[in-house]
Design a protein around this motif. Structure first.
Motif, PDB file in Angstrom:
ATOM      1  N   PRO A   1       7.236  10.984   7.982  1.00  0.00           N
ATOM      2  CA  PRO A   1       7.039  10.411   6.647  1.00  0.00           C
ATOM      3  C   PRO A   1       5.582  10.293   6.229  1.00  0.00           C
ATOM      4  O   PRO A   1       5.288  10.260   5.042  1.00  0.00           O
TER       5      PRO A   1
ATOM      6  N   ASP B   1       6.033  14.543   1.634  1.00  0.00           N
ATOM      7  CA  ASP B   1       6.999  13.825   0.806  1.00  0.00           C
ATOM      8  C   ASP B   1       8.432  14.159   1.205  1.00  0.00           C
ATOM      9  O   ASP B   1       9.381  13.654   0.612  1.00  0.00           O
TER      10      ASP B   1
ATOM     11  N   GLY C   1       9.845  13.366   3.956  1.00  0.00           N
ATOM     12  CA  GLY C   1      10.452  12.245   4.652  1.00  0.00           C
ATOM     13  C   GLY C   1      10.673  12.526   6.128  1.00  0.00           C
ATOM     14  O   GLY C   1      10.213  13.514   6.686  1.00  0.00           O
TER      15      GLY C   1
ATOM     16  N   GLU D   1      15.857   1.084   3.743  1.00  0.00           N
ATOM     17  CA  GLU D   1      15.702   2.471   3.315  1.00  0.00           C
ATOM     18  C   GLU D   1      16.935   2.960   2.547  1.00  0.00           C
ATOM     19  O   GLU D   1      16.815   3.732   1.605  1.00  0.00           O
TER      20      GLU D   1
ATOM     21  N   ALA E   1      12.834   6.600   7.177  1.00  0.00           N
ATOM     22  CA  ALA E   1      12.205   6.765   5.864  1.00  0.00           C
ATOM     23  C   ALA E   1      12.464   8.155   5.303  1.00  0.00           C
ATOM     24  O   ALA E   1      12.255   9.162   5.974  1.00  0.00           O
ATOM     25  N   GLY E   2      12.884   8.213   4.042  1.00  0.00           N
ATOM     26  CA  GLY E   2      13.145   9.487   3.378  1.00  0.00           C
ATOM     27  C   GLY E   2      12.127   9.789   2.299  1.00  0.00           C
ATOM     28  O   GLY E   2      12.436  10.475   1.325  1.00  0.00           O
ATOM     29  N   HIS E   3      10.914   9.303   2.442  1.00  0.00           N
ATOM     30  CA  HIS E   3       9.871   9.407   1.419  1.00  0.00           C
ATOM     31  C   HIS E   3       8.535   9.340   2.127  1.00  0.00           C
ATOM     32  O   HIS E   3       8.451   9.070   3.334  1.00  0.00           O
TER      33      HIS E   3
END
Length: 561
Positions: free
Chosen positions: A243, A247, A249, A375, A402-404
């Protein structure tokens, strides 16, 4: 025959490999092994000069005439200081003077021993880099010695040449010359792509010919490497991101390596590394074991890290945009052999299995459950947010869920200042800033909240298990009676009073339902002042949740056909 001193032989081999043709040598006993080697080395012409002050300027004159880097070698003590005028002149003339000074072992500096003074930084700002070579005792020392010499020599001949200083401590006995040959040493190169097209034919050719290519994207500024580019690269190579790096993630590569690190079919035969550090220690270890030649794509050639210990070249892209452009060239290249497709398929299958485990596993109430729920809710949160994770356990949980893009102080990775950095970020933006932080990091940096400039766009999740929770998952540490009271800094503090005195909205949670309600409230409630949710968990339960997550993953991986 060459010297018996291993650091001297590594130095000599790399001087030759980097194209050194001339060496000005001064008399002395401590530098005698170096002078002997330079004299023995084919292709290096030695020029003896007795006076070191004159020797420095003689070397400068040779560099002026040839346009090539020139060595000037002196013994230990004040001999080195006599080079200062010539080195200063070379600095302002942008000449590649390579100062090589012999030295006494560090133990004898400032101990009234003869011809000793602190040498490693004696030439100050007049050299672009000063390195102090270890006397190798194992493979790590040999790698370190190789890297230091390569770093210095690469910097000497960059776009704007400059002096560098290589200090060589040598223990007695000094005069053994029984080595039949110099070692075969890796020689780093700096490659500059075409400035208009960002094409680097050397890298592209090696990448196209590889059967198991891997691209590792370490920590980079937000927006540098987007999901579209990662997707394009993934069609041609295994791409490892975290992450902090893109971007795109989190990618469960750490989990794959936990379950399948002994599978040699996962190892790359070439690595392209962009960005700074990766969080996963397991990934760093995997890359170093791979023995794969590595190209570091860098916006700044003055920094030449060797994160995999197998660096062959630094590709000087000139700026962050150049790094993205270079990776784009690799994504659009040719060469997709059946062996490469099999390698990509194997990694893709393993990552999919790990991703399914990440999605399916429902941790009990714990810090892991808190981050997972946060998340998940963030996926439905309105756009325009930034997420800061503190170091230690928090960032490792971000690496799973985290996906960002994630903000974190991963330059040096200390726990201090994480809350202050998030607070400062919130002052510089109108967007919502979430900070997920452990209790030691929070209480260490509590004065970040003693600030009248803070606004309601700062929202904090404090993960409080009353200790440094990461110390409860380090194998073997549980056997130490000092773990709880001294190593993990156990305490009974909470943040309610801190929030009250600083006009911070406070909520607390001690079970799953309270935690989930608190996170939703933190995301939806309007407030002119910051808000904090303190989630109280048990450190042992936090550790068990992590261990169960990885245990289930390994069982799933082993059950695959």
């Amino acid at each position: 025959m060459y010297s018996d001193k291993e650091n001297v032989n590594i130095l000599t081999a790399l001087l030759a490999a980097h194209g050194i043709k001339h060496a000005v040598v001064c008399p002395g006993s401590r530098n005698a092994p170096i002078v002997h080697n330079l004299n023995e080395c084919p292709g290096i012409s030695c020029i003896p000069v007795t006076d070191e002050r004159s020797a420095g300027f003689v070397a400068l004159g040779v560099a002026q005439a040839t346009g090539m880097p020139v060595v000037v070698c002196v013994t230990s003590g004040s001999a080195l200081l006599n080079l200062a005028p010539a080195v200063a002149e070379a600095c302002y003339q942008h000449l590649p003077l390579v100062v090589v000074s012999a030295d006494r072992p560090a133990a004898w500096i400032d101990q009234l021993d003869g011809q000793t003074l602190p040498q490693p930084d004696a030439l100050g700002r007049f050299v672009r880099k000063a390195v102090n070579l270890p006397e190798p005792h194992d493979d790590t020392d040999r790698w370190h010695c190789n890297r230091l010499v390569n770093d210095a020599l690469a910097l000497a001949v960059l776009r704007q040449p400059c002096p560098v200083h290589i200090n060589v401590p040598i223990t007695e006995p000094l005069f053994g010359f029984s080595a039949a040959r110099l070692p075969a040493e890796r020689c780093f190169k700096t490659i500059t792509p075409d400035p208009t097209t960002c094409r680097c034919t050397t890298l592209e050719k090696a990448f196209d010919e590889a059967e198991r290519p891997m691209v590792v994207i370490g920590q980079m500024p937000a927006g540098t490497i987007g999901s579209r580019l990662v997707g394009q690269l993934s069609r041609r190579a295994v791409v490892i991101t975290e992450p902090l790096g893109s971007d795109y993630g989190a990618m469960p590569a750490d989990e794959v390596l936990y379950a399948m690190a002994d599978d040699s079919r996962l190892y790359p035969d070439i690595i392209v590394y962009a960005g700074d550090t990766v969080v996963s220690k397991r990934m760093r270890s995997f890359l170093r074991r791979s023995n794969a030649p590595t190209f570091v794509v860098s916006p700044d050639p003055s920094l030449t890290p060797d994160p995999t210990t197998h660096l062959v070249a630094t590709v000087d892209c000139g700026c962050r945009e150049g790094v993205a452009a270079m990776l784009g060239q690799l994504a659009n290249g040719c060469g997709n052999s059946p062996a490469r497709q099999e390698y990509l398929s194997r990694w893709s299958s393993a990552l999919a299995t790990a991703d399914a485990n990440r999605t399916d596993y429902s941790p009990p109430f714990s810090q892991m459950a808190t981050v997972k729920y946060f998340e998940q809710q963030l996926e439905d949160y309105a756009s325009g947010f930034n997420v800061h994770y503190a170091n230690s356990s928090a960032i490792r949980l971000a690496n799973i869920y985290a996906g960002h893009y994630v903000w974190c102080n991963r330059g040096v990775n200390g726990i201090e200042g994480s809350l202050s950095a998030a607070a400062g970020f919130s002052m510089g933006t109108g967007q919502t800033v979430f900070c997920i932080i452990g209790d030691l990091s929070f209480f260490y940096d509590q004065n970040a909240l003693w600030n009248t400039s803070l606004r309601g766009n700062l929202r904090i999740i404090l993960l409080n298990n009353h200790c440094g929770g990461i110390f409860h998952i380090l194998r073997g540490l549980e056997d130490s009676p000092a773990r709880d009271s001294m190593v993990s800094a156990s305490h009974n503090a909470d943040a309610r009073g801190i929030c009250t005195q600083n006009d911070i909205g406070y909520m607390r949670a001690a079970d799953m339902a309270e935690m989930q309600l608190g996170i939703v409230t933190l995301m939806t409630r309007q407030s002119a002042r910051p808000m904090l949710l303190e989630v109280f968990t048990d450190a042992d339960e936090d550790g068990r949740a992590i261990r169960e997550y990885y245990s289930r993953l390994k069982a799933t991986m082993n059950a695959r056909p």
